[in-house]
Design a protein around this motif. Sequence first.
Motif, PDB file in Angstrom:
ATOM      1  N   PHE A 131      10.930 -11.514   3.206  1.00 40.55           N
ATOM      2  CA  PHE A 131      11.493 -10.167   3.239  1.00 40.55           C
ATOM      3  C   PHE A 131      11.181  -9.437   1.934  1.00 40.55           C
ATOM      4  N   SER A 132      11.348 -10.132   0.829  1.00 38.82           N
ATOM      5  CA  SER A 132      11.098  -9.535  -0.483  1.00 38.82           C
ATOM      6  C   SER A 132       9.624  -9.172  -0.658  1.00 38.82           C
ATOM      7  N   VAL A 133       8.740 -10.104  -0.338  1.00 42.38           N
ATOM      8  CA  VAL A 133       7.307  -9.865  -0.497  1.00 42.38           C
ATOM      9  C   VAL A 133       6.843  -8.763   0.452  1.00 42.38           C
ATOM     10  N   VAL A 138       4.763  -3.245   1.497  1.00 42.76           N
ATOM     11  CA  VAL A 138       4.964  -1.904   2.058  1.00 42.76           C
ATOM     12  C   VAL A 138       4.892  -0.859   0.948  1.00 42.76           C
ATOM     13  N   TRP A 139       5.477  -1.168  -0.209  1.00 43.71           N
ATOM     14  CA  TRP A 139       5.430  -0.221  -1.321  1.00 43.71           C
ATOM     15  C   TRP A 139       3.989   0.004  -1.794  1.00 43.71           C
ATOM     16  N   GLU A 140       3.221  -1.058  -1.876  1.00 43.25           N
ATOM     17  CA  GLU A 140       1.833  -0.914  -2.315  1.00 43.25           C
ATOM     18  C   GLU A 140       1.001  -0.136  -1.289  1.00 43.25           C
ATOM     19  N   ILE A 141       1.304  -0.291  -0.011  1.00 41.72           N
ATOM     20  CA  ILE A 141       0.646   0.518   1.025  1.00 41.72           C
ATOM     21  C   ILE A 141       0.998   1.979   0.829  1.00 41.72           C
ATOM     22  N   TYR A 142       2.263   2.240   0.503  1.00 38.47           N
ATOM     23  CA  TYR A 142       2.692   3.621   0.217  1.00 38.47           C
ATOM     24  C   TYR A 142       1.912   4.191  -0.966  1.00 38.47           C
ATOM     25  N   GLU A 143       1.837   3.436  -2.059  1.00 41.99           N
ATOM     26  CA  GLU A 143       1.105   3.912  -3.237  1.00 41.99           C
ATOM     27  C   GLU A 143      -0.360   4.194  -2.898  1.00 41.99           C
ATOM     28  N   PHE A 144      -0.988   3.279  -2.190  1.00 39.45           N
ATOM     29  CA  PHE A 144      -2.390   3.451  -1.801  1.00 39.45           C
ATOM     30  C   PHE A 144      -2.561   4.703  -0.937  1.00 39.45           C
ATOM     31  N   THR A 162      -2.203  -3.252  -8.495  1.00 45.70           N
ATOM     32  CA  THR A 162      -1.611  -3.699  -7.231  1.00 45.70           C
ATOM     33  C   THR A 162      -1.279  -5.185  -7.276  1.00 45.70           C
ATOM     34  N   MET A 163      -2.190  -5.991  -7.773  1.00 42.77           N
ATOM     35  CA  MET A 163      -1.964  -7.440  -7.807  1.00 42.77           C
ATOM     36  C   MET A 163      -0.851  -7.819  -8.791  1.00 42.77           C
TER      37      MET A 163
END
Length: 191
Positions: A131-133, A138-144, A162-163
């Motif tokens: 759930f945490s990961v 999802v946040w990194e998809i938003y940023e991208f 990102t990494m």
Amino acid sequence: MKRKFLLILSVAYTVFMAYLCFYYFTKGETHSYQVAFGGIFCGLVPLSLILFTKIKFNMPIMLSYFAFLFASQYLGSILGFYHLGWWDTFLHLLSGALLAFVGIALYERMTHQHARSNISYWLVFLFVLSFSVFGGVVWEIYEFSMDQFFSMTLQGGGNFDTMIDLLADTAGGLLIAIIASVRTKRRFKMS
């Protein structure tokens, strides 16, 4: 009492962000007023859930949510703490832990108390960590997406950024997942 406090906190954060939005808009500081505008919506999410649903909120999670918003939106984006270098990684570590706590709360809501003694502590570990990961991904998809569609620079360091963010999210989630699974294992032995 708890509901009233959360209502006041949500309204206070929303009004604070609305003030900042107006203030920075009049000064012509586009980035700051856009962040504050987004902050208005982030403050309204708990307010809307409190007013229009019957969801009971975990006070520590809600306080952590608003502390995280303040640290990322106001301190990080508006006051420029993200320029410190370590601030973004620190917040991703915290968000990983916060999302893990949300995962624990969901687990406890979705399982019957008597059935929990039959659930493996490994499953608890995997659920909380996943759930945490997932939240970090999802946040990194938003940023991208924001960078690609609106020419923003949320992923300042590209793939490296990102990494590092995902590793920090995972580390925060991993710590809480380990604690949750150890607590579950102890409860299972006591039963």
